[in-house]
Write a protein that holds these residues in place. Structure first.
Motif, PDB file in Angstrom:
ATOM      1  N   ALA A 116       0.859  -1.187   0.000  1.00  0.00           N
ATOM      2  CA  ALA A 116       0.000   0.000   0.000  1.00  0.00           C
ATOM      3  C   ALA A 116       0.899   1.243   0.000  1.00  0.00           C
ATOM      4  O   ALA A 116       2.003   1.217   0.570  1.00  0.00           O
ATOM      5  CB  ALA A 116      -0.909  -0.010   1.222  1.00  0.00           C
ATOM      6  N   LEU A 117       0.449   2.327  -0.643  1.00  0.00           N
ATOM      7  CA  LEU A 117       1.268   3.527  -0.810  1.00  0.00           C
ATOM      8  C   LEU A 117       0.558   4.761  -0.242  1.00  0.00           C
ATOM      9  O   LEU A 117      -0.665   4.871  -0.303  1.00  0.00           O
ATOM     10  CB  LEU A 117       1.569   3.779  -2.289  1.00  0.00           C
ATOM     11  N   THR A 118       1.363   5.685   0.279  1.00  0.00           N
ATOM     12  CA  THR A 118       0.842   6.991   0.693  1.00  0.00           C
ATOM     13  C   THR A 118       1.099   7.998  -0.433  1.00  0.00           C
ATOM     14  O   THR A 118       1.876   7.725  -1.366  1.00  0.00           O
ATOM     15  CB  THR A 118       1.535   7.458   1.976  1.00  0.00           C
ATOM     16  N   PRO A 119       0.502   9.187  -0.397  1.00  0.00           N
ATOM     17  CA  PRO A 119       0.666  10.178  -1.482  1.00  0.00           C
ATOM     18  C   PRO A 119       2.122  10.537  -1.745  1.00  0.00           C
ATOM     19  O   PRO A 119       2.534  10.709  -2.901  1.00  0.00           O
ATOM     20  CB  PRO A 119      -0.130  11.379  -0.965  1.00  0.00           C
ATOM     21  N   VAL A 154       4.812   8.724  -1.460  1.00  0.00           N
ATOM     22  CA  VAL A 154       5.497   7.656  -2.182  1.00  0.00           C
ATOM     23  C   VAL A 154       5.122   7.690  -3.661  1.00  0.00           C
ATOM     24  O   VAL A 154       5.964   7.462  -4.539  1.00  0.00           O
ATOM     25  CB  VAL A 154       5.179   6.289  -1.550  1.00  0.00           C
ATOM     26  N   VAL A 155       3.870   8.001  -3.947  1.00  0.00           N
ATOM     27  CA  VAL A 155       3.450   8.120  -5.346  1.00  0.00           C
ATOM     28  C   VAL A 155       4.210   9.257  -6.017  1.00  0.00           C
ATOM     29  O   VAL A 155       4.670   9.156  -7.167  1.00  0.00           O
ATOM     30  CB  VAL A 155       1.932   8.349  -5.440  1.00  0.00           C
ATOM     31  N   LEU A 168       2.638  -4.571   3.415  1.00  0.00           N
ATOM     32  CA  LEU A 168       3.695  -3.604   3.689  1.00  0.00           C
ATOM     33  C   LEU A 168       3.226  -2.238   3.214  1.00  0.00           C
ATOM     34  O   LEU A 168       2.770  -2.081   2.078  1.00  0.00           O
ATOM     35  CB  LEU A 168       4.978  -4.010   2.963  1.00  0.00           C
ATOM     36  N   LEU A 169       3.322  -1.253   4.108  1.00  0.00           N
ATOM     37  CA  LEU A 169       2.940   0.126   3.771  1.00  0.00           C
ATOM     38  C   LEU A 169       4.190   0.921   3.477  1.00  0.00           C
ATOM     39  O   LEU A 169       5.138   0.935   4.277  1.00  0.00           O
ATOM     40  CB  LEU A 169       2.176   0.756   4.946  1.00  0.00           C
ATOM     41  N   LEU A 170       4.228   1.589   2.321  1.00  0.00           N
ATOM     42  CA  LEU A 170       5.314   2.503   1.976  1.00  0.00           C
ATOM     43  C   LEU A 170       4.860   3.905   2.339  1.00  0.00           C
ATOM     44  O   LEU A 170       3.876   4.425   1.770  1.00  0.00           O
ATOM     45  CB  LEU A 170       5.659   2.428   0.486  1.00  0.00           C
ATOM     46  N   ALA A 171       5.545   4.517   3.317  1.00  0.00           N
ATOM     47  CA  ALA A 171       5.142   5.841   3.808  1.00  0.00           C
ATOM     48  C   ALA A 171       6.378   6.682   4.095  1.00  0.00           C
ATOM     49  O   ALA A 171       7.460   6.151   4.374  1.00  0.00           O
ATOM     50  CB  ALA A 171       4.281   5.701   5.055  1.00  0.00           C
ATOM     51  N   GLU A 172       6.213   8.002   4.064  1.00  0.00           N
ATOM     52  CA  GLU A 172       7.318   8.930   4.302  1.00  0.00           C
ATOM     53  C   GLU A 172       7.109   9.787   5.542  1.00  0.00           C
ATOM     54  O   GLU A 172       8.047  10.057   6.275  1.00  0.00           O
ATOM     55  CB  GLU A 172       7.510   9.834   3.072  1.00  0.00           C
ATOM     56  N   VAL A 174       5.884  -1.153   7.984  1.00  0.00           N
ATOM     57  CA  VAL A 174       6.019   0.085   7.219  1.00  0.00           C
ATOM     58  C   VAL A 174       7.491   0.344   6.919  1.00  0.00           C
ATOM     59  O   VAL A 174       8.356   0.100   7.754  1.00  0.00           O
ATOM     60  CB  VAL A 174       5.395   1.276   7.991  1.00  0.00           C
ATOM     61  N   VAL A 175       7.784   0.791   5.678  1.00  0.00           N
ATOM     62  CA  VAL A 175       9.132   1.183   5.264  1.00  0.00           C
ATOM     63  C   VAL A 175       9.018   2.439   4.418  1.00  0.00           C
ATOM     64  O   VAL A 175       7.931   2.804   3.935  1.00  0.00           O
ATOM     65  CB  VAL A 175       9.823   0.072   4.435  1.00  0.00           C
ATOM     66  N   THR A 176      10.158   3.081   4.208  1.00  0.00           N
ATOM     67  CA  THR A 176      10.178   4.262   3.341  1.00  0.00           C
ATOM     68  C   THR A 176      10.542   3.864   1.920  1.00  0.00           C
ATOM     69  O   THR A 176      11.018   2.751   1.670  1.00  0.00           O
ATOM     70  CB  THR A 176      11.206   5.287   3.851  1.00  0.00           C
TER      71      THR A 176
END
Length: 511
Positions: free
Chosen positions: A360-363, A365-366, A443-447, A462-464
């Motif tokens: 899953a991605l956050t804004p 990461v997009v 796995l969530l990709l977040a910043e 969660v990872v960056t």
């Protein structure tokens, strides 16, 4: 690290496939061995069910065995009449023990001709010469005699009831020897008997009786009413010479029944076993006169248990063991192994249906994907991502990005809860709600720190973006140091607390 993790996952999948294939093979082979009619080289079609013969043990041969009984363990107890004893063998014909002491005194045997075993291991032996039953405990010690007014000829135990045939009929008693009822009337009419030599009990308590000197089998209902007879009385002075198409038996010597409703009647004079159904119809014949294994020479007693019939082949001085034939209408059993294989096929495919983690991605990461010139490395590894419709719309516009965007519609109440609980905006709360709803490896990709902290509290790994990129670059670099795309998706790297087992997501897609 990622390479070794992926290698371990592949090994697990191979092991699962091998185990399932072995299980399928074992089931198919086991069913085939249990249901096939064993062939005997040199024997005819009627002997196809023969398994093996028992002649004795350790050089001590059987002598005129007359009756047999199978216990709850599948062990075979033989009334070894000629040697005035009972010999026990296991289900494969291996010797276990001898019990019963020869003699004319109390608790001793002189002419044992039949034996039956209770579920708790007690044995009851018919001693016709002394007109009694001798009871033995499970260890083979004689405990008492039960006197019978008329000489008994056979015994059958069903549940807590014993059925003893005498010259005039059938006695029904408890296992303590207390007479309950019986059908005792000597004669030629239906419901009368002349030296019956065996009784079998059907599932509905119908009695099937080998009415020996009336040369017939009779069926008697649980209420004592004659139902049918197969065969008919023959004048005593014509019994040996009597030859007619209407004669059904040479001499019915004993009888047994299986759970499929097949009745097995030993025809001692014709040296064969007649197979009938519970309607009194003859189906087929097993065996023939002879001395080879699978044939008979004036056989006598019979018993059945768990697909096996055991016959005292009296004048061949042996016991023979047969597999029961497949009953008519049940030929479908031959296709069961194939049905089992079809049922197991989906299990064999499970390792191939698994696709590793769900991402899953956050804004942010997009946005990083769009700005990264080497985004193809990440896209090739992730292959597909789960996002809200808004983020999927933005991501699908990124040029030359081979990534499958799976739109998820997070629960509005869940998004509102996350916004309030972690002080997130709707876009980040939506991305986090998508990740929370995913099942299996996720796995969530977040910043941003707020979303990362919230994910960890909710036990969502969660990872960056940089962490993902670094792992891929280190794992996929060539000798010249130039990064190249990883060949497979990240499955086990990095390990983050809160990961869950594989399964299906809420869209029904395999994980």
């Amino acid at each position: 690290m990622a390479s070794s993790a992926r290698s371990g996952s592949a090994i697990k999948q191979v092991i699962i496939i091998v185990v399932l294939l072995l299980l399928l093979l074992a089931l198919a082979v086991s069913y085939y061995l249990l249901t096939r009619p064993p062939a005997v080289e040199g024997q005819g079609e009627r002997d196809r069910a023969f398994l093996f013969s028992i002649y004795g043990f350790e050089g001590d041969l059987l002598r005129r065995p007359t009756g047999v009984g199978i216990d709850s363990q599948g062990n075979i107890h033989v009334a070894d009449t000629g040697k005035r004893r009972i010999v026990e063998f296991d289900s494969e014909g291996n010797f276990i023990r001898v019990y019963g002491e020869a003699g004319r005194e109390p608790l001793k045997l002189w002419s044992p001709i039949d034996v039956a075993v209770t579920p708790d291991g007690r044995s009851f032996v018919v001693d016709r010469g002394q007109s009694k039953l001798v009871e033995y405990d499970a260890t083979g010690v004689a405990v008492r005699d039960i006197t019978i007014e008329e000489p008994p000829s056979s015994i059958e135990i069903s549940g807590d009831t014993m059925f003893v045939t005498t010259d005039s009929g059938v006695l029904i008693a408890t296992l303590e020897g207390e007479l309950q009822s019986g059908y005792v009337s000597r004669g030629k009419e239906p419901g009368q008997f002349d030296r019956p030599a065996g009784v079998a009990v059907g599932e509905d308590d119908t009695l099937y009786i080998a009415d020996s000197l009336n040369y017939r089998v009779q069926a008697i209902s649980a209420q004592g009413e004659p139902l049918w007879q197969y065969g008919e009385p023959i004048p005593a002075d014509q019994a040996v010479q009597f030859d007619s198409e209407d004669r059904k038996f040479g001499l019915p010597a004993s009888i047994a029944i299986d759970e499929n409703g097949l009745i097995y009647v030993v025809d001692g004079l014709n040296s064969e076993v007649v197979v009938m159904n519970t309607d009194g119809e003859r189906i087929e014949t097993i065996g023939d006169v002879g001395h080879e294994d699978g044939s008979f020479y004036y056989p006598d007693g019979i018993d059945y248990d768990d697909g096996v019939i055991v016959i005292a082949d009296k004048f061949n001085d042996r016991v023979e063991v047969f597999r029961t034939p497949v009953p008519p209408g049940q030929e479908w059993r031959a296709f069961v192994p194939y049905a089992i294989g079809l049922l197991l096929l989906p299990l064999l495919l499970i390792p191939f249906l698994r696709r590793g983690r769900k991402y899953a991605l956050t804004p942010e990461v997009v946005a990083l994907l769009e700005a990264d010139d080497d985004r193809g490395i990440v896209a090739d590894a992730l292959k597909r991502v789960f996002t809200t419709a808004e983020l999927a719309s933005v991501g699908s516009e990124i040029e030359e990005l081979k990534l499958k965007w799976v739109e998820k519609d997070p629960d509005a109440d869940k998004v509102a809860e996350l916004m309030d609980r972690f002080e997130l905006d709707s876009a980040h709360a939506g991305a986090l709600a998508v990740a929370v709803a995913l099942r299996g490896k996720r796995l969530l990709l977040a910043e941003d720190e707020a979303t990362t902290a919230a994910a960890k509290e909710l036990e969502v790994p969660v990872v960056t973006y940089d962490e993902i990129k670094r792992v891929l670059t280190e794992d996929g670099s060539d000798k010249g140091g130039k990064a190249k795309p990883a060949k497979t998706a990240i499955v086990e790297e990095p390990e983050v607390a809160g990961d869950s087992s594989a399964g299906t997501d809420d869209t029904g897609e395999e994980g």
